[in-house]
Design a protein around this motif. Structure first.
Motif, PDB file in Angstrom:
ATOM      1  N   LYS A  15       1.057  -1.268   0.057  1.00  0.00           N
ATOM      2  CA  LYS A  15       0.317  -0.448   0.330  1.00  0.00           C
ATOM      3  C   LYS A  15       0.588   1.356   0.140  1.00  0.00           C
ATOM      4  O   LYS A  15       2.102   0.807   0.671  1.00  0.00           O
ATOM      5  N   LEU A  16       0.628   2.312  -0.384  1.00  0.00           N
ATOM      6  CA  LEU A  16       1.209   3.595  -0.393  1.00  0.00           C
ATOM      7  C   LEU A  16       1.257   4.091   0.237  1.00  0.00           C
ATOM      8  O   LEU A  16      -0.756   5.064   1.288  1.00  0.00           O
ATOM      9  N   THR A  17       1.629   5.239   1.331  1.00  0.00           N
ATOM     10  CA  THR A  17       1.288   6.022   2.655  1.00  0.00           C
ATOM     11  C   THR A  17       1.897   7.222   2.742  1.00  0.00           C
ATOM     12  O   THR A  17       3.217   7.427   1.757  1.00  0.00           O
ATOM     13  N   ASN A  18       2.012   8.231   3.384  1.00  0.00           N
ATOM     14  CA  ASN A  18       2.409   9.246   3.387  1.00  0.00           C
ATOM     15  C   ASN A  18       3.493   9.437   4.360  1.00  0.00           C
ATOM     16  O   ASN A  18       3.901  10.632   4.497  1.00  0.00           O
ATOM     17  N   SER A  19       4.385   8.078   4.906  1.00  0.00           N
ATOM     18  CA  SER A  19       5.401   8.181   6.168  1.00  0.00           C
ATOM     19  C   SER A  19       5.907   6.798   6.347  1.00  0.00           C
ATOM     20  O   SER A  19       5.104   6.144   4.971  1.00  0.00           O
ATOM     21  N   GLU A  21       5.448   3.660   7.688  1.00  0.00           N
ATOM     22  CA  GLU A  21       5.098   2.062   8.704  1.00  0.00           C
ATOM     23  C   GLU A  21       5.277   0.836   8.952  1.00  0.00           C
ATOM     24  O   GLU A  21       6.345   0.623   8.159  1.00  0.00           O
ATOM     25  N   GLY A  26       1.900  -0.969  13.201  1.00  0.00           N
ATOM     26  CA  GLY A  26       1.091  -0.412  12.757  1.00  0.00           C
ATOM     27  C   GLY A  26       1.347   1.124  12.883  1.00  0.00           C
ATOM     28  O   GLY A  26       0.430   1.791  12.592  1.00  0.00           O
ATOM     29  N   SER A  28       2.923   4.495  12.542  1.00  0.00           N
ATOM     30  CA  SER A  28       2.843   5.757  11.257  1.00  0.00           C
ATOM     31  C   SER A  28       4.410   6.214  11.637  1.00  0.00           C
ATOM     32  O   SER A  28       3.278   7.298  12.790  1.00  0.00           O
ATOM     33  N   GLN A  30       6.705   9.666  10.479  1.00  0.00           N
ATOM     34  CA  GLN A  30       6.280  11.285   9.201  1.00  0.00           C
ATOM     35  C   GLN A  30       7.956  11.286   8.953  1.00  0.00           C
ATOM     36  O   GLN A  30       9.395  10.877   9.937  1.00  0.00           O
ATOM     37  N   THR A  31       8.170  11.332   8.140  1.00  0.00           N
ATOM     38  CA  THR A  31       9.213  11.461   6.769  1.00  0.00           C
ATOM     39  C   THR A  31       9.897  12.782   6.411  1.00  0.00           C
ATOM     40  O   THR A  31       8.959  13.846   6.600  1.00  0.00           O
TER      41      THR A  31
END
Length: 82
Positions: A15-19, A21, A26, A28, A30-31
């Motif tokens: 899946k695609l995330t903005n961070s 994971e 589970g 998450s 931030q990058t």
């Protein structure tokens, strides 16, 4: 031919995330994206799990190499892109 075999990648994107994971917990994170520094190169070895020679990319004057890190922890590189 299988797409994974064609690319030579040894991971699967589920899946695609903005961070980033943690798949076990589970959690998450931030990058941040920043330019790779000369001081970062010493950690980018085969011994540390890096299979690509990032030193050559870093030395190339027509390229910039960017690093992906967890926000607030720029010492541990999660990924690189030239």
């Amino acid at each position: 031919m299988d797409k994974e075999a064609e690319s030579g990648l040894d991971f699967i994107i589920d899946k695609l995330t903005n961070s980033i994971e943690n798949v076990i917990t589970g959690d998450s994170f931030q990058t941040e994206i920043s330019i790779l520094q000369n001081s970062d190169l010493k950690s980018l070895t085969k011994k540390n799990g890096w299979l690509f020679n990032w030193n050559e990319e870093f030395k190339n004057p027509i390229r910039d190499v960017y690093k992906l890190t967890i926000f607030g922890n720029s010492k541990i590189i999660q990924g690189l892109q030239a």
